[in-house]
Design a protein around this motif. Structure first.
Motif, mmCIF file in Angstrom:
data_model
loop_
_atom_site.group_PDB
_atom_site.id
_atom_site.type_symbol
_atom_site.label_atom_id
_atom_site.label_comp_id
_atom_site.label_asym_id
_atom_site.label_seq_id
_atom_site.Cartn_x
_atom_site.Cartn_y
_atom_site.Cartn_z
ATOM 1 N N SER A 3 0.858 -1.188 -0.046
ATOM 2 C CA SER A 3 -0.110 -0.056 -0.073
ATOM 3 C C SER A 3 0.930 1.188 0.070
ATOM 4 N N ASN A 4 2.072 1.114 0.627
ATOM 5 C CA ASN A 4 2.884 2.327 0.812
ATOM 6 C C ASN A 4 3.492 2.589 -0.690
ATOM 7 N N LYS A 5 3.690 1.422 -1.371
ATOM 8 C CA LYS A 5 4.347 1.675 -2.544
ATOM 9 C C LYS A 5 3.344 2.155 -3.729
ATOM 10 N N THR A 6 2.250 1.864 -3.656
ATOM 11 C CA THR A 6 1.158 2.424 -4.585
ATOM 12 C C THR A 6 0.952 3.974 -4.219
ATOM 13 N N GLN A 7 0.908 4.186 -2.878
ATOM 14 C CA GLN A 7 1.052 5.721 -2.524
ATOM 15 C C GLN A 7 2.088 6.387 -3.080
ATOM 16 N N ALA A 8 3.174 6.045 -2.924
ATOM 17 C CA ALA A 8 4.394 6.477 -3.450
ATOM 18 C C ALA A 8 4.457 7.102 -4.954
ATOM 19 N N ASP A 9 4.090 5.728 -5.576
ATOM 20 C CA ASP A 9 3.648 5.801 -7.172
ATOM 21 C C ASP A 9 2.759 6.826 -7.462
ATOM 22 N N SER A 10 1.487 6.794 -6.715
ATOM 23 C CA SER A 10 0.433 7.681 -7.201
ATOM 24 C C SER A 10 0.845 9.102 -6.673
ATOM 25 N N MET A 13 2.938 10.175 -9.741
ATOM 26 C CA MET A 13 2.309 10.391 -10.915
ATOM 27 C C MET A 13 1.738 11.734 -10.869
ATOM 28 N N ASP A 14 1.151 12.262 -9.650
ATOM 29 C CA ASP A 14 0.627 13.357 -9.460
ATOM 30 C C ASP A 14 1.491 14.455 -9.765
ATOM 31 N N ARG A 15 2.753 14.433 -9.214
ATOM 32 C CA ARG A 15 3.804 15.411 -9.722
ATOM 33 C C ARG A 15 4.195 15.638 -11.003
ATOM 34 N N ILE A 16 4.377 14.461 -11.510
ATOM 35 C CA ILE A 16 4.415 14.380 -13.115
ATOM 36 C C ILE A 16 3.448 15.078 -13.800
ATOM 37 N N VAL A 17 2.290 14.752 -13.320
ATOM 38 C CA VAL A 17 0.975 15.355 -14.039
ATOM 39 C C VAL A 17 0.772 16.803 -13.927
#
Ligand SMILES: [Zn+2]
Ligand SMILES: [Zn+2]
Length: 127
Positions: A3-10, A13-17
């Protein structure tokens, strides 16, 4: 933990977007400024005139609908008021639907190629 990994990924992604959006906004401000320098502040469709007070309602339209195509001479830009700009884009969406069908036609190309291959084989047989 997954769950932590998913949070980090999203959040990445938010930053990239967010960054992509900021870059686009910066670029848009840039060509808008350019277009407003080159062209008179008049809508290319309804001929409504704009002043500093309402110039925010005057937008830059890309004639080929490619926002990445920004020649410095402004040849791909057209100043349109927000209403005419909206109109222009709904028309484009209609024609884009027809473009889809045209692309479908292109997929027939291989059969033409096959016909030529056939011809070649037949010519070979004659020799
Ligand atoms: Zn207009
Ligand atoms: Zn446009």
């Amino acid at each position: 933990m997954p769950s932590n990994k998913t949070q980090a990924d999203s959040s990445k992604m938010d930053r990239i977007v967010a960054e992509a959006r900021r870059n686009r906004e910066l670029r848009e401000r840039d060509y808008r400024e350019q277009a407003l320098k080159i062209y008179p502040w008049v809508c290319g469709r309804c001929a409504r005139e704009f002043t500093r007070a309402n110039v925010l309602q005057l937008t830059v339209h890309h004639k080929d609908h490619n926002h990445d195509n920004n020649p410095p001479d402004g040849s791909n830009w057209e100043l349109l008021c927000i209403y005419c700009h909206d109109n222009e884009h709904s028309r484009y969406l209609d024609s884009a639907g027809r473009g889809e069908a045209a692309r479908g036609d292109e997929q027939d190309a291989p059969s033409t190629y096959k016909a030529f291959a056939d011809l070649k084989a037949r010519l070979k047989g004659k020799q």
